[in-house]
Design an enzyme around this catalytic site. Structure first.
Site, PDB file in Angstrom:
ATOM      1  N   ARG A 144       0.853  -1.185   0.000  1.00  0.00           N
ATOM      2  CA  ARG A 144       0.000   0.000   0.000  1.00  0.00           C
ATOM      3  C   ARG A 144       0.891   1.239   0.000  1.00  0.00           C
ATOM      4  O   ARG A 144       2.049   1.193   0.437  1.00  0.00           O
ATOM      5  CB  ARG A 144      -0.896   0.027   1.237  1.00  0.00           C
ATOM      6  N   LYS A 168      -2.406  -2.138   7.905  1.00  0.00           N
ATOM      7  CA  LYS A 168      -3.588  -1.562   8.543  1.00  0.00           C
ATOM      8  C   LYS A 168      -3.767  -2.138   9.945  1.00  0.00           C
ATOM      9  O   LYS A 168      -3.545  -3.323  10.176  1.00  0.00           O
ATOM     10  CB  LYS A 168      -4.840  -1.844   7.709  1.00  0.00           C
ATOM     11  N   HIS A 233      -2.357   2.416  -5.752  1.00  0.00           N
ATOM     12  CA  HIS A 233      -3.337   1.347  -5.569  1.00  0.00           C
ATOM     13  C   HIS A 233      -3.546   0.562  -6.860  1.00  0.00           C
ATOM     14  O   HIS A 233      -3.782  -0.652  -6.825  1.00  0.00           O
ATOM     15  CB  HIS A 233      -4.660   1.929  -5.076  1.00  0.00           C
ATOM     16  N   ARG A 236      -0.829  -1.887  -7.046  1.00  0.00           N
ATOM     17  CA  ARG A 236      -1.109  -2.973  -6.095  1.00  0.00           C
ATOM     18  C   ARG A 236      -2.118  -3.954  -6.695  1.00  0.00           C
ATOM     19  O   ARG A 236      -1.972  -5.170  -6.586  1.00  0.00           O
ATOM     20  CB  ARG A 236      -1.635  -2.375  -4.789  1.00  0.00           C
ATOM     21  N   HIS A 259      -4.580  -8.713   3.690  1.00  0.00           N
ATOM     22  CA  HIS A 259      -6.025  -8.622   3.884  1.00  0.00           C
ATOM     23  C   HIS A 259      -6.435  -9.433   5.106  1.00  0.00           C
ATOM     24  O   HIS A 259      -6.051 -10.599   5.248  1.00  0.00           O
ATOM     25  CB  HIS A 259      -6.773  -9.163   2.659  1.00  0.00           C
ATOM     26  N   TYR A 268     -10.280 -10.241  -6.785  1.00  0.00           N
ATOM     27  CA  TYR A 268      -9.357 -10.485  -7.887  1.00  0.00           C
ATOM     28  C   TYR A 268      -9.754 -11.703  -8.718  1.00  0.00           C
ATOM     29  O   TYR A 268      -9.381 -11.805  -9.876  1.00  0.00           O
ATOM     30  CB  TYR A 268      -7.927 -10.612  -7.358  1.00  0.00           C
TER      31      TYR A 268
END
Length: 293
Positions: A144, A168, A233, A236, A259, A268
């Site tokens: 990210r 995150k 992004h 990514r 994630h 995806y």
């Protein structure tokens, strides 16, 4: 900011480990909702929350979904803490549930970016080598933007081909570094010329996310690509989609991307499916025969 909102945001940060950007975004969403209804949010009634639909009618579905999620979590917090008996969020607008497919770059577009970055870095100019290292880390490791620009120097591997990345919610993960990215990083470290603790330093700390966006869009122009197509992004997304096309396991991809939920990674599979449908429609012999008719 009201005390209830401040307490809720503190809970997000301390108990759920929400990232700083997430806490700030939720705070803005809650304060803006309070302004629209014209009363303290913790006292809002269903009829007042229903009016938010009109005030938010021009928002993109993803933005609306985030705002509604913030409100649902806020009122759930009030109920859990005994600060309110009822949950009025049934009156909130319902965002579209369909999640848009992420924008991606083709293999040819990625190759054009790298060809330009590599040519510019051939003379070993520090800023050009830095751009190549940033590009390698975005596309080669799927980082990210915030993760990349805030990498400390200590995250760079000495022997093992992995970076330690804080993602995150403050969750750390190990990210593989390709041989190409490792070479680019070593070139950058030799030219970096700074005693900063950051891998990509600036005069005020490390380079910002905004600056990274600007650098990528300028590179896109020099590579004869539309600058609006390129962002950290998007690179990514290209990393994830191209790995999946190459046969990567979805669980492995989830780990690489950091994630928390596999459902986030599953987007995806839809991207790859869309590509396959397009391929059949364009390349199947019967499709080509109909086109010639």
């Amino acid at each position: 900011m009201g005390a209830s909102i401040a307490d809720f945001l503190a809970m997000l940060a301390t108990e759920r480990g929400a990232a700083r950007n997430t806490v700030l975004a939720y705070g803005r969403d809650l304060e803006q909702a309070e302004e629209l209804i014209g009363t303290r949010l913790e006292d809002a009634q269903p009829a007042q929350l229903a009016r938010l639909g009109q005030g938010w009618s021009s928002l993109a579905p993803a933005t609306l979904a985030r705002k509604v999620s913030a409100l649902r979590q806020f009122f759930g917090f009030l109920v859990d803490e005994g600060l309110r008996e009822d949950d009025p969020t049934h009156a909130l607008p319902r965002p579209a549930t369909r999640r848009p497919l992420p924008k991606i770059l083709s293999h040819a577009e990625v190759e054009a970016l790298f060809a330009t970055a590599e040519e510019e870095a051939r003379g070993n100019a520090p800023l050009a080598v830095r751009m190549l290292a940033l590009l390698e880390m975005l596309y080669g490791s799927g980082l990210r933007a915030t993760e990349l620009v805030s990498l400390p120097l200590s995250a760079v591997p000495r022997d093992a081909p992995f970076l330690t990345v804080t993602g995150k919610g403050g969750h750390a993960r190990m990210v593989p570094v390709s041989q190409r990215a490792d070479t680019a990083l070593k070139r950058w470290l030799a030219l970096r010329g700074s005693d900063s603790v950051w891998l990509f330093p600036s005069r005020s700390g490390h380079i910002s996310r905004v600056r990274l966006f600007q650098l990528l869009k300028a590179l896109a122009v020099r590579a004869n690509l539309a600058p609006e197509k390129l962002s950290p992004h998007v690179l990514r997304h290209a990393f994830a989609t191209h790995l999946l096309e190459g046969g990567a396991d979805l669980r492995a991809l989830q780990t690489l991307l950091g994630h928390a939920d596999i459902s986030t990674t599953q987007i995806y599979t839809h991207v790859d499916a869309a590509r396959l449908v397009k391929l059949v429609n364009e390349r199947h012999p019967l499709a080509r025969a109909r086109a010639s008719d």
